[in-house]
Design an enzyme around this catalytic site. Structure first.
Site, PDB file in Angstrom:
ATOM      1  N   ARG A 114       0.843  -1.207   0.000  1.00 19.53           N
ATOM      2  CA  ARG A 114       0.000   0.000   0.000  1.00 19.53           C
ATOM      3  C   ARG A 114       0.875   1.253   0.000  1.00 19.53           C
ATOM      4  O   ARG A 114       0.484   2.293  -0.497  1.00 19.53           O
ATOM      5  CB  ARG A 114      -0.958   0.016   1.212  1.00 19.53           C
ATOM      6  CG  ARG A 114      -1.713   1.335   1.358  1.00 19.53           C
ATOM      7  CD  ARG A 114      -3.006   1.241   2.159  1.00 19.53           C
ATOM      8  NE  ARG A 114      -2.864   0.565   3.417  1.00 19.53           N
ATOM      9  CZ  ARG A 114      -2.234   1.059   4.501  1.00 19.53           C
ATOM     10  NH1 ARG A 114      -1.703   2.265   4.472  1.00 19.53           N
ATOM     11  NH2 ARG A 114      -2.154   0.351   5.607  1.00 19.53           N
ATOM     12  N   TYR A 148     -14.589  16.350 -16.393  1.00 20.58           N
ATOM     13  CA  TYR A 148     -15.073  14.980 -16.394  1.00 20.58           C
ATOM     14  C   TYR A 148     -16.236  14.862 -15.394  1.00 20.58           C
ATOM     15  O   TYR A 148     -16.208  15.493 -14.326  1.00 20.58           O
ATOM     16  CB  TYR A 148     -13.899  14.077 -15.985  1.00 20.58           C
ATOM     17  CG  TYR A 148     -14.246  12.626 -15.849  1.00 20.58           C
ATOM     18  CD1 TYR A 148     -14.545  11.860 -16.969  1.00 20.58           C
ATOM     19  CD2 TYR A 148     -14.277  12.013 -14.596  1.00 20.58           C
ATOM     20  CE1 TYR A 148     -14.865  10.522 -16.843  1.00 20.58           C
ATOM     21  CE2 TYR A 148     -14.590  10.677 -14.462  1.00 20.58           C
ATOM     22  CZ  TYR A 148     -14.890   9.936 -15.591  1.00 20.58           C
ATOM     23  OH  TYR A 148     -15.205   8.612 -15.454  1.00 20.58           O
ATOM     24  N   ASP A 159      -5.549  18.200 -15.300  1.00 18.42           N
ATOM     25  CA  ASP A 159      -5.891  16.838 -15.723  1.00 18.42           C
ATOM     26  C   ASP A 159      -5.486  16.718 -17.196  1.00 18.42           C
ATOM     27  O   ASP A 159      -6.094  17.328 -18.067  1.00 18.42           O
ATOM     28  CB  ASP A 159      -7.395  16.614 -15.518  1.00 18.42           C
ATOM     29  CG  ASP A 159      -7.833  15.188 -15.837  1.00 18.42           C
ATOM     30  OD1 ASP A 159      -7.171  14.535 -16.671  1.00 18.42           O
ATOM     31  OD2 ASP A 159      -8.857  14.741 -15.285  1.00 18.42           O
ATOM     32  N   LYS A 174      -7.232   5.489 -19.548  1.00 18.53           N
ATOM     33  CA  LYS A 174      -7.562   5.893 -20.914  1.00 18.53           C
ATOM     34  C   LYS A 174      -6.374   5.624 -21.842  1.00 18.53           C
ATOM     35  O   LYS A 174      -6.002   4.484 -22.023  1.00 18.53           O
ATOM     36  CB  LYS A 174      -8.018   7.354 -20.905  1.00 18.53           C
ATOM     37  CG  LYS A 174      -9.011   7.699 -19.772  1.00 18.53           C
ATOM     38  CD  LYS A 174     -10.351   6.993 -19.899  1.00 18.53           C
ATOM     39  CE  LYS A 174     -11.229   7.096 -18.650  1.00 18.53           C
ATOM     40  NZ  LYS A 174     -11.504   8.442 -18.147  1.00 18.53           N
TER      41      LYS A 174
HETATM   42  C1  LIG Z   1     -11.926   8.983 -16.970  1.00 20.33           C
HETATM   43  C2  LIG Z   1     -11.470  10.289 -16.530  1.00 20.33           C
HETATM   44  C3  LIG Z   1     -11.232  10.551 -15.175  1.00 20.33           C
HETATM   45  C4  LIG Z   1     -11.482   9.524 -14.101  1.00 20.33           C
HETATM   46  O1  LIG Z   1     -10.628   8.432 -14.242  1.00 20.33           O
HETATM   47  P1  LIG Z   1     -10.954   6.946 -13.702  1.00 20.33           P
HETATM   48  O2  LIG Z   1      -9.740   6.188 -14.079  1.00 20.33           O
HETATM   49  O3  LIG Z   1     -12.209   6.499 -14.379  1.00 20.33           O
HETATM   50  O4  LIG Z   1     -11.151   7.075 -12.232  1.00 20.33           O
HETATM   51  C5  LIG Z   1     -10.753  11.804 -14.827  1.00 20.33           C
HETATM   52  N1  LIG Z   1     -10.531  12.746 -15.757  1.00 20.33           N
HETATM   53  C6  LIG Z   1     -10.747  12.534 -17.072  1.00 20.33           C
HETATM   54  C7  LIG Z   1     -10.479  13.618 -18.049  1.00 20.33           C
HETATM   55  C8  LIG Z   1     -11.235  11.308 -17.493  1.00 20.33           C
HETATM   56  O5  LIG Z   1     -11.468  11.102 -18.803  1.00 20.33           O
END
Ligand SMILES: *Cc1c(COP(=O)(O)O)cnc(C)c1O
Length: 398
Positions: free
Chosen positions: A61, A114, A188, A213
Site C-alpha cells: 500500500r 469529467y 488533468d 484511458k
Molecule cells: C476517466 C477520466 C477521469 C477519471 O478516471 P478513472 O480512471 O475512471 O477514475 C478523470 N478525468 C478525465 C479527463 C477522465 O477522462
C-alpha cells in the site's frame, strides 16, 4: 544499458525512461511484484525501514517495485520530479486536491470537467468542508474574480482538452493567473497525454491522469497517477494518500508500463484518424456541429496549436435532431464499440446526455456545454477508412 538521457526525444523516453528495468535480475520486462509485504533481514532492518534510515520496501500500500517503475517512467515523460500511482483517475484527482485543501478551504475548477470530477466538486468535497467553485475558465476575468471571492483558496484545477466538449484552455495564461494568487495549479492531462502536451513545461505544479484511458490504451485497466515535485508527492502521501489507501496494484502498473511503450505510436494514429473523422463529419449533412481542436474553426484551435504537438483522438459532434436521434445513431454503428471510457485501440462511441452526464440536471448539463443530440467519439486506431464507412452508414440511417 539503459541510462536515462535527458535529451532523448519523447518516443525514446517512452521506452527507456525509467532506466534499467529490473537491476536485481536483468529482466527486460519489469516483473509484476505480486507481493503485499516484504521481508526484513532482521529486527534492525525493519526498524531502519520504518524510521527512514534505510531505503527499501515494507508493504505494497505504501510502495511496490512495479508501481515505482511506472512512477519513474510517467514522471520522466511529464517532466516532473516524482509521481504517485493511484487506483484510478478519480483517486488521482481527489488526492491531488486534498493534499492542498482542508476543511474551510476552497478551490477553483473549470466548469468543463469529467463527470466524476464534477460530482467530486459539487457533492463529495463539500461533505468535508471543502468548497469547489466551478467557472468558465476560457474567461480569465471570471477566474480571477472567483479566486478573489473564494475563502482560503488553495488550488486552481482544470482539464484541457476538456471532457466531453473538447474545450481548450490556455495552460500558460491560467497557470500565471493561479500563481499570481498563490494557488497550486493542477491539470488533468488525460485527453492529451504527455506525448501531445506537457503542462509542467508551461509552469503547472501538478499533473493528474486517468491512466485508464490512453496510457493503458487497451481497455483492460483502471488506474491513475499524480506527477509533481518530490515535495508535493511527499505531502500528498503523508497527508492523505497512504492512509486512505487508493494504491495502484502491481498488475495495473505492469499493464501501464506496457502501454507506455506504444503510447507515442498510438497517439500518432489516434491524431491521424481523428482528424480524418472530424473533417468528414464537418461536411456531413446529418451533422450539425463538430468539435475537434484540429479544425481551424474550433475556438481553441490557436491555443491548441501552441501548447499541443497533436490534437488528440477525441471528437464531439451533434447529430441533426435531438435526444432520440442521438440514441438512434448509437444503435446504428457496427464497428464502433458502444461504451463509455476513451483512449482504447477500439473506436468507442457514447451519448453523454443519456449516460455519463445523465445525472446532471438539464440546466447544469447545458452549462457544461452538453446538448441532447451530442455524441462523443473516442477515435481508435483501426484503419481510418473503416471508421469513416461505419459512421457514414450509421448517419445514413437517421
Ligand atoms: C476517466 C477520466 C477521469 C477519471 O478516471 P478513472 O480512471 O475512471 O477514475 C478523470 N478525468 C478525465 C479527463 C477522465 O477522462
Amino acid at each position: 544499458m539503459s541510462e536515462i538521457n535527458p535529451d532523448w526525444r519523447i518516443a525514446t523516453k517512452a521506452i527507456h525512461g525509467f532506466g534499467p528495468s529490473d537491476p536485481a535480475t536483468g529482466a527486460v520486462s519489469v516483473p509484476i511484484y505480486q507481493s503485499s509485504t516484504f521481508r526484513f533481514r532482521d529486527a534492525q532492518h525493519g526498524a531502519d525501514l520504518f524510521s527512514g534510515e534505510a531505503e527499501g520496501y515494507i508493504y505494497s500500500r505504501m510502495n511496490n517495485p512495479t508501481v515505482n517503475a511506472f512512477e519513474r517512467e510517467i514522471a520522466c515523460l511529464e517532466g516532473g520530479d516524482a509521481a504517485q500511482g493511484t487506483a484510478s483517475g478519480m483517486a488521482a484527482c481527489a488526492n491531488a486536491i486534498l493534499a492542498e485543501c482542508r476543511s474551510g478551504d476552497s478551490y477553483i475548477s473549470c466548469d468543463t470537467v469529467y463527470g466524476g470530477t464534477h460530482t467530486l466538486n459539487s457533492k463529495v468535497m463539500p461533505r468535508f468542508g471543502v468548497t469547489a467553485i466551478e467557472v468558465d475558465a476560457t474567461d480569465f476575468d471570471r477566474v480571477e474574480d472567483a479566486i478573489k471571492q473564494a475563502k482560503n483558496c488553495r488550488v486552481l484545477f482544470f482539464e484541457t482538452p476538456a471532457n466531453p466538449t473538447l474545450t481548450v484552455l490556455d495552460i500558460r495564461a491560467l497557470t500565471e493567473l493561479g500563481h499570481k494568487h498563490g494557488l497550486t495549479v493542477i491539470v488533468d492531462n488525460t485527453f492529451a497525454t504527455p506525448i501531445l502536451q506537457r503542462p509542467m513545461e508551461h509552469g503547472v505544479d501538478v499533473v493528474v491522469h486517468s491512466a485508464t484511458k490512453y496510457i493503458g490504451g487497451h481497455g483492460d485497466v483502471v488506474a491513475g497517477c499524480v506527477i509533481a515535485s518530490a515535495e508535493f508527492i511527499e505531502k500528498m502521501r503523508k497527508g492523505v494518500f497512504v492512509e486512505t489507501g487508493a494504491s495502484m496494484t502491481p498488475l495495473s502498473a505492469w499493464l501501464l508500463l506496457r502501454g507506455l511503450k506504444t503510447l507515442p505510436l498510438r497517439m500518432q494514429a489516434h491524431c491521424h484518424n481523428a482528424m480524418r473523422v472530424a473533417k468528414f463529419l464537418a461536411f456531413h449533412p446529418k451533422v450539425v456541429d463538430v468539435s475537434y481542436p484540429g479544425l481551424t474553426h474550433h475556438p481553441g484551435h490557436e491555443i491548441a496549436k501552441r501548447q499541443m504537438s497533436g490534437f488528440g483522438g477525441m471528437v464531439a459532434f451533434a447529430v441533426n435532431g435531438g435526444y432520440d436521434e442521438g440514441l438512434k445513431l448509437i444503435d446504428a454503428v457496427r464497428l464502433a464499440t458502444v461504451a463509455v471510457s476513451l483512449g482504447d485501440c477500439d473506436t468507442l462511441i457514447c451519448h453523454p446526455a443519456s449516460t455519463t452526464h445523465a445525472a446532471y440536471d438539464p440546466e447544469e448539463r447545458r452549462a457544461a456545454g452538453i446538448e441532447d443530440n451530442q455524441i462523443r467519439l473516442s477515435v481508435g486506431v483501426e484503419h481510418s477508412a473503416d471508421i469513416l464507412d461505419d459512421l457514414n452508414q450509421a448517419l445514413r440511417q437517421l
